[in-house]
Design a protein around this motif. Structure first.
Motif, PDB file in Angstrom:
ATOM      1  N   ARG A   1       1.015  -1.013  -0.053  1.00  0.00           N
ATOM      2  CA  ARG A   1       0.071  -0.259  -0.097  1.00  0.00           C
ATOM      3  C   ARG A   1       0.841   1.271  -0.072  1.00  0.00           C
ATOM      4  NH1 ARG A   1      -4.582  -0.840   4.570  1.00  0.00           N
ATOM      5  NH2 ARG A   1      -2.642  -0.696   5.778  1.00  0.00           N
ATOM      6  N   ILE A   2       1.852   1.164  -0.879  1.00  0.00           N
ATOM      7  CA  ILE A   2       2.914   2.317  -0.955  1.00  0.00           C
ATOM      8  C   ILE A   2       1.953   3.692  -1.253  1.00  0.00           C
ATOM      9  CG2 ILE A   2       4.626   3.466  -2.261  1.00  0.00           C
ATOM     10  CD1 ILE A   2       5.508   1.068  -0.333  1.00  0.00           C
TER      11      ILE A   2
ATOM     12  N   GLU B   1       7.144  10.725   4.086  1.00  0.00           N
ATOM     13  CA  GLU B   1       6.960   9.788   5.150  1.00  0.00           C
ATOM     14  C   GLU B   1       7.612   8.526   5.084  1.00  0.00           C
ATOM     15  OE1 GLU B   1       2.077  10.537   6.427  1.00  0.00           O
ATOM     16  OE2 GLU B   1       2.656   9.387   4.549  1.00  0.00           O
ATOM     17  N   LEU B   2       7.811   7.987   3.605  1.00  0.00           N
ATOM     18  CA  LEU B   2       8.566   6.667   3.413  1.00  0.00           C
ATOM     19  C   LEU B   2       9.964   7.226   3.728  1.00  0.00           C
ATOM     20  CD1 LEU B   2       6.951   5.654   0.132  1.00  0.00           C
ATOM     21  CD2 LEU B   2       6.896   4.639   2.284  1.00  0.00           C
ATOM     22  N   MET B   3      10.479   8.317   3.345  1.00  0.00           N
ATOM     23  CA  MET B   3      12.160   8.648   3.664  1.00  0.00           C
ATOM     24  C   MET B   3      12.013   8.749   5.163  1.00  0.00           C
ATOM     25  SD  MET B   3      13.565   8.672   1.061  1.00  0.00           S
ATOM     26  CE  MET B   3      15.389   9.325   1.627  1.00  0.00           C
TER      27      MET B   3
ATOM     28  N   ASP C   1       8.204 -11.231   6.567  1.00  0.00           N
ATOM     29  CA  ASP C   1       8.116  -9.957   6.035  1.00  0.00           C
ATOM     30  C   ASP C   1       7.472  -9.159   7.189  1.00  0.00           C
ATOM     31  OD1 ASP C   1       7.422  -7.525   4.584  1.00  0.00           O
ATOM     32  OD2 ASP C   1       7.421  -8.581   2.691  1.00  0.00           O
ATOM     33  N   LEU C   2       8.309  -8.144   7.900  1.00  0.00           N
ATOM     34  CA  LEU C   2       7.742  -7.821   9.035  1.00  0.00           C
ATOM     35  C   LEU C   2       6.637  -6.535   8.356  1.00  0.00           C
ATOM     36  CD1 LEU C   2       7.453  -7.199  11.830  1.00  0.00           C
ATOM     37  CD2 LEU C   2       9.590  -5.925  11.751  1.00  0.00           C
ATOM     38  N   ALA C   3       6.858  -5.890   7.386  1.00  0.00           N
ATOM     39  CA  ALA C   3       6.282  -4.917   7.037  1.00  0.00           C
ATOM     40  C   ALA C   3       4.786  -5.279   6.770  1.00  0.00           C
ATOM     41  CB  ALA C   3       6.871  -4.044   5.684  1.00  0.00           C
TER      42      ALA C   3
END
Length: 329
Positions: free
Chosen positions: A78-79, A86-88, A217-219
């Protein structure tokens, strides 16, 4: 809000050590091992470049299988929900906590030698998912619950496809190496070691370590929250895996309803935060998970040692105040 180095006491390493010294209401061995001896000079950018080089060096078949697996899982991340900033920030958080623990592991074998190697990823991914670790760390730094505000709420996933894919991933973690003589107990030890909640590394082969390192896969676990490890024990039980035989959990929808019934129309949510929930048959934490939306204090016990380990792991994932809480009397 990201955890910035200036926000931490001196540096992230000291906060990491501070977290390590806290008690827990579940049975986890006390740690006497220092989490950091030296700070790695490898930057996060360099680590990403090395990872890309490893992919490029794979043989054509392995590379094709890896890219196909990534393609299938990409929608689950869900990128599109997150901004580039936020991703950075999440990547920055992972890098800071990894440096505080001596750097991120560069191989599955190194992960077996680095206690707490998975913890930085938990911090970064949770920043995108629920923000509960930032909330709890802010309380720990201030050493008081006063002024902490409402508990960040988790809306437990009802997306059957996403839950199925994550459960499939977890099942493959164990079923893929069952012939190596390992099961849910060893998998739990591997996760506890990665989270920094165990004294000793798991007694597993390099082959098993590599399989779990590349499969888990923790994410996905954090982005689609639910009681996965109860489901894992049930899936393994249905396949006849001895360590999981006879395990039957209460469905998440039922425990969520029970939590809402227990809390009722309690108007003073600040007062509710200080209440303690006790689950005498805690299992993997099916009842504690929904209660974490209402109270910061919880404890439990169970006759099944594997289930208790899984419970602790899920508290790290979703309810850090149940994993370790210095305010418990």
């Amino acid at each position: 809000m990201a955890i910035r180095r200036d926000d931490l006491p001196k540096d992230a390493a000291e906060l990491f050590k501070k977290w390590e010294t806290m008690g827990t209401k579940f049975k986890v061995p006390k740690d006497n091992q220092e989490p950091m001896e030296k700070i790695s000079t490898t930057t996060l950018g360099e680590q990403m470049r090395l990872a890309q080089e490893k992919v490029e060096n794979l043989d054509p078949k392995s590379k094709r299988e890896l890219l196909e697996a990534v393609k299938q899982k990409t929608p689950l991340y869900r990128i599109e929900m997150f901004s580039p900033e936020e991703l950075m920030e999440a990547m920055k958080t992972i890098g800071e906590w990894a440096l505080a623990n001596g750097g991120a592991p560069q191989s599955p074998k190194e992960a077996l030698e680095k206690r707490g190697w998975l913890f930085p990823y938990l911090m970064g991914y949770d920043q995108l998912a629920t923000g509960r670790w930032n909330y709890w760390i802010d309380i720990l730094e201030k050493n008081t619950l006063e002024g902490s505000g409402p508990i960040p709420q988790i809306e437990w996933s009802h997306d059957r496809n996403s839950i199925h894919q994550v459960r499939k991933m977890l099942f493959n973690c164990i079923d893929g190496v069952w012939h190596e003589g390992v099961g849910p107990n060893e998998f739990a030890d591997w996760l506890l070691w990665g989270l920094g909640a165990a004294d000793e590394p798991p007694k597993i082969s390099d082959k098993v370590s590599e399989h779990w390192y590349r499969t888990f896969d923790l994410a996905l676990v954090l982005l689609h929250p639910t009681d996965y490890l109860s489901g894992l024990l049930e899936d393994l039980s249905s396949k006849g895996h001895k360590q999981a035989l006879g395990y039957f959990s209460t469905p998440m929808d039922v425990t969520t309803m029970m939590a809402e019934m227990v809390v009722g129309n309690h108007e003073n949510r600040e007062e509710m935060k200080t209440k303690t929930v006790n689950e005498p048959c805690v299992g993997c934490g099916a009842m504690l998970l929904p209660m974490s939306n209402y109270t910061l204090f919880g404890c439990g016990q169970d006759i099944n040692p594997v289930a208790v380990k899984f419970c602790i792991i899920q508290m790290y994932w979703y309810a850090p105040w149940y994993a370790k809480n210095p305010f418990h009397k």
